[in-house]
Design a protein around this motif. Structure first.
Motif, PDB file in Angstrom:
ATOM      1  N   GLY A 213       0.829  -1.198   0.000  1.00 14.61           N
ATOM      2  CA  GLY A 213       0.000   0.000   0.000  1.00 14.61           C
ATOM      3  C   GLY A 213       0.863   1.247   0.000  1.00 14.61           C
ATOM      4  O   GLY A 213       2.066   1.187  -0.290  1.00 14.61           O
ATOM      5  N   GLN A 220      -3.972  10.863   8.500  1.00 13.89           N
ATOM      6  CA  GLN A 220      -4.509  11.246   7.200  1.00 13.89           C
ATOM      7  C   GLN A 220      -5.417  10.166   6.612  1.00 13.89           C
ATOM      8  O   GLN A 220      -5.361   8.999   7.015  1.00 13.89           O
ATOM      9  CB  GLN A 220      -3.350  11.513   6.236  1.00 13.89           C
ATOM     10  N   ILE A 221      -6.236  10.580   5.654  1.00 15.52           N
ATOM     11  CA  ILE A 221      -7.052   9.602   4.922  1.00 15.52           C
ATOM     12  C   ILE A 221      -6.127   8.794   4.012  1.00 15.52           C
ATOM     13  O   ILE A 221      -5.303   9.349   3.290  1.00 15.52           O
ATOM     14  CB  ILE A 221      -8.133  10.317   4.084  1.00 15.52           C
ATOM     15  N   ASN A 222      -6.264   7.474   4.050  1.00 16.28           N
ATOM     16  CA  ASN A 222      -5.427   6.613   3.209  1.00 16.28           C
ATOM     17  C   ASN A 222      -6.276   5.453   2.700  1.00 16.28           C
ATOM     18  O   ASN A 222      -6.653   4.561   3.464  1.00 16.28           O
ATOM     19  CB  ASN A 222      -4.228   6.085   4.005  1.00 16.28           C
ATOM     20  N   GLU A 223      -6.588   5.491   1.432  1.00 11.08           N
ATOM     21  CA  GLU A 223      -7.422   4.443   0.832  1.00 11.08           C
ATOM     22  C   GLU A 223      -6.585   3.328   0.224  1.00 11.08           C
ATOM     23  O   GLU A 223      -7.131   2.434  -0.429  1.00 11.08           O
ATOM     24  CB  GLU A 223      -8.332   5.060  -0.226  1.00 11.08           C
ATOM     25  N   ASP A 224      -5.289   3.396   0.447  1.00 10.52           N
ATOM     26  CA  ASP A 224      -4.379   2.344  -0.055  1.00 10.52           C
ATOM     27  C   ASP A 224      -3.529   1.840   1.108  1.00 10.52           C
ATOM     28  O   ASP A 224      -2.307   1.831   1.066  1.00 10.52           O
ATOM     29  CB  ASP A 224      -3.504   2.916  -1.168  1.00 10.52           C
ATOM     30  N   ASN A 225      -4.228   1.398   2.157  1.00 13.60           N
ATOM     31  CA  ASN A 225      -3.591   0.984   3.409  1.00 13.60           C
ATOM     32  C   ASN A 225      -3.280  -0.514   3.341  1.00 13.60           C
ATOM     33  O   ASN A 225      -4.187  -1.350   3.188  1.00 13.60           O
ATOM     34  CB  ASN A 225      -4.522   1.284   4.583  1.00 13.60           C
ATOM     35  N   THR A 228      -5.153  -2.647   5.835  1.00 11.37           N
ATOM     36  CA  THR A 228      -6.560  -2.843   5.479  1.00 11.37           C
ATOM     37  C   THR A 228      -6.700  -3.890   4.375  1.00 11.37           C
ATOM     38  O   THR A 228      -7.588  -4.759   4.432  1.00 11.37           O
ATOM     39  CB  THR A 228      -7.170  -1.517   5.013  1.00 11.37           C
ATOM     40  N   HIS A 229      -5.823  -3.807   3.374  1.00 12.66           N
ATOM     41  CA  HIS A 229      -5.844  -4.828   2.308  1.00 12.66           C
ATOM     42  C   HIS A 229      -5.645  -6.223   2.905  1.00 12.66           C
ATOM     43  O   HIS A 229      -6.347  -7.173   2.546  1.00 12.66           O
ATOM     44  CB  HIS A 229      -4.739  -4.556   1.288  1.00 12.66           C
ATOM     45  N   ASP A 340      -4.376  -6.663  -4.286  1.00 10.42           N
ATOM     46  CA  ASP A 340      -3.345  -5.945  -3.536  1.00 10.42           C
ATOM     47  C   ASP A 340      -2.531  -6.846  -2.619  1.00 10.42           C
ATOM     48  O   ASP A 340      -1.696  -6.361  -1.857  1.00 10.42           O
ATOM     49  CB  ASP A 340      -3.995  -4.837  -2.698  1.00 10.42           C
TER      50      ASP A 340
END
Length: 442
Positions: A213, A220-225, A228-229, A340
């Motif tokens: 990621g 911060q906002i992180n949509e590629d964590n 989380t993946h 991912d």
């Protein structure tokens, strides 16, 4: 060689002391190939065999990763040889969790306690005690018997069985069949004693999941964590409903249990199968896991600070596929993991299934019947793995047969890698009697 005119101890007279001493030698295998793991136990095994005139061969795949071999000449050397094998390493044990020290080999309440008491220094002790008796009595087995005491079974056999097969296959010249763990132990079904002879085992896949990621600040906002993946992949894999897949071995077992319980089952209705699994008592923990592939997340790792989103996160899954389904299994895992997450193999090994028939099987069944006439012998698949995987690469057909007549209140499968591992002395004595007859007739 010992004087055959003096009183010669029977295998039952020696097996307890041999088993206790093996347990007292800490051969914990942490899977890191560091430290002298099996060497002290290997030297003890070699000493016991050489004392009765056997020539041993000690081989190291790496410093301290030691296996021992010997060969007994049979009455009919023209017949294919039989491999009788065990492993001397054990999984680690935390002493604070045990009632006794795990490497004490303490005898309490008619049982030997300690790490390896069932997995599998019990069988190693029985093998040695029986062979020492045969040698002292100048009795030859029915055919050549190759004794193998492997290193590293508990970490996938890379430095044990597989290394030996790759570098010294000549040890097993002429062998076509093998006997090792985990089978031959008894359980109760509908008030009748049943011995489960292992004719199959699931495959083994230890796979690492590596998620990638974008690194960043935890605020911060992180949509590629990456975490989380990874968490999503673990959730999907850990909760996946693998389809029912019954092999010939499992079907034969279910038929046998149905006969004993007076019931029927239908492969199209799984609800009719589980009562048969439950009827196996403690053995259901091994058998229940052989109805389908299983995948369990076992390890996690990610990050180095609370407010830093890492670029990678990792996990390990322990996958045990039904033999012959490995390709479909991997395709399913890749789909569940998602784009991912990469799947990186750590250890991979095959599944096995051999027929519940033939002269060796008939002899094993006959030996149980001789020593426990009212018993039934049924085949089963082991949900774990053994060194039969390595030997199969040489075309050697392997069975799990460590004959143990167990009391009803002993949960034998729970002892494997468990706390307070212990084995009844009476079970070892029974096993010695069965193995002694088996080697002379198989």
């Amino acid at each position: 060689m010992a004087d055959t005119n003096v009183n010669i101890p029977r295998p039952e007279d020696e097996v307890v002391e041999i088993c206790r001493k093996l347990i007292q030698i800490d051969t914990s295998n942490f899977g890191t190939n560091e430290g002298i793991v099996e060497r002290p136990a290997a030297e003890y095994v070699a000493e016991l065999l050489e004392e009765v005139g056997l020539e041993t061969r000690i081989l190291e795949s790496s410093k301290g990763r030691t296996s021992v071999f010997a060969r007994l000449e049979g009455e009919d050397p023209s017949r294919p040889a039989l491999v009788l094998h065990g492993h001397t390493d054990v999984v680690p044990a935390a002493a604070e969790d045990w009632q006794v020290h795990p490497f004490s080999g303490e005898v309490r309440d008619g049982l030997i306690w300690g790490r390896g008491a069932v997995d599998m220094k019990n069988m190693v002790a029985m093998m040695i005690a029986v062979v020492r008796y045969l040698r002292r009595k100048n009795i030859k087995p029915a055919r050549d018997v190759i004794l193998a005491f492997f290193a590293d079974e508990e970490a996938g056999s890379k430095w044990g069985g597989h290394w030996i097969v790759d570098h010294h296959p000549e040890i097993f010249d002429g062998a076509t069949e093998a006997i090792g763990e985990v089978g031959g132990y008894s359980t109760m079904v509908a008030g009748k004693r049943v011995y489960l002879l292992q004719t199959a085992e699931k495959g083994l896949q230890w796979l690492n999941l590596v998620a990638s990621g974008r690194a960043g600040h935890g605020s911060q906002i992180n949509e590629d964590n990456a975490i989380t993946h990874l968490a999503g992949a673990i959730h999907r894999i850990g909760n996946h409903a693998w389809p029912l897949h019954l092999t010939d071995t499992v079907r034969q077992l279910l038929d046998g249990v149905a006969d004993l319980t007076g019931t029927t089952w239908d492969e199209e209705d799984e609800s009719t199968i589980w009562p048969l699994i439950d009827a196996l008592g403690p053995a259901k923990t091994f058998v229940g896991a052989t109805l389908r592939t299983g995948a369990n997340p076992t390890q996690l790792g990610a990050g180095y600070k609370a407010n830093v989103i890492p670029t990678t996160a990792t996990a390990t899954i322990d996958v045990r596929p039904i033999p012959g389904t490995e390709e479909d299994m991997m395709a399913t895992l890749k789909r569940l993991a998602g784009p991912d997450v990469e799947i990186v193999p750590e250890t991979q090994d095959i599944g096995l299934e051999v027929p519940f028939k033939g002269d060796l099987v008939d002899t094993m069944v006959d030996m149980i019947s001789r020593h426990d006439p009212e018993a039934t012998v049924l085949p089963y698949m082991l949900s774990a793995g053994t060194d039969n995987k390595s030997l199969s690469l040489l075309g050697i057909k392997g069975y799990g047969f460590t004959p143990l007549q167990l009391p009803v209140d002993v949960d034998f499968p729970a002892m494997f890698h468990g706390v307070d591992e212990r084995v009844p002395i009476s079970a070892l004595e029974f096993g010695c009697r069965v193995l002694l007859d088996l080697l002379q007739e198989a």
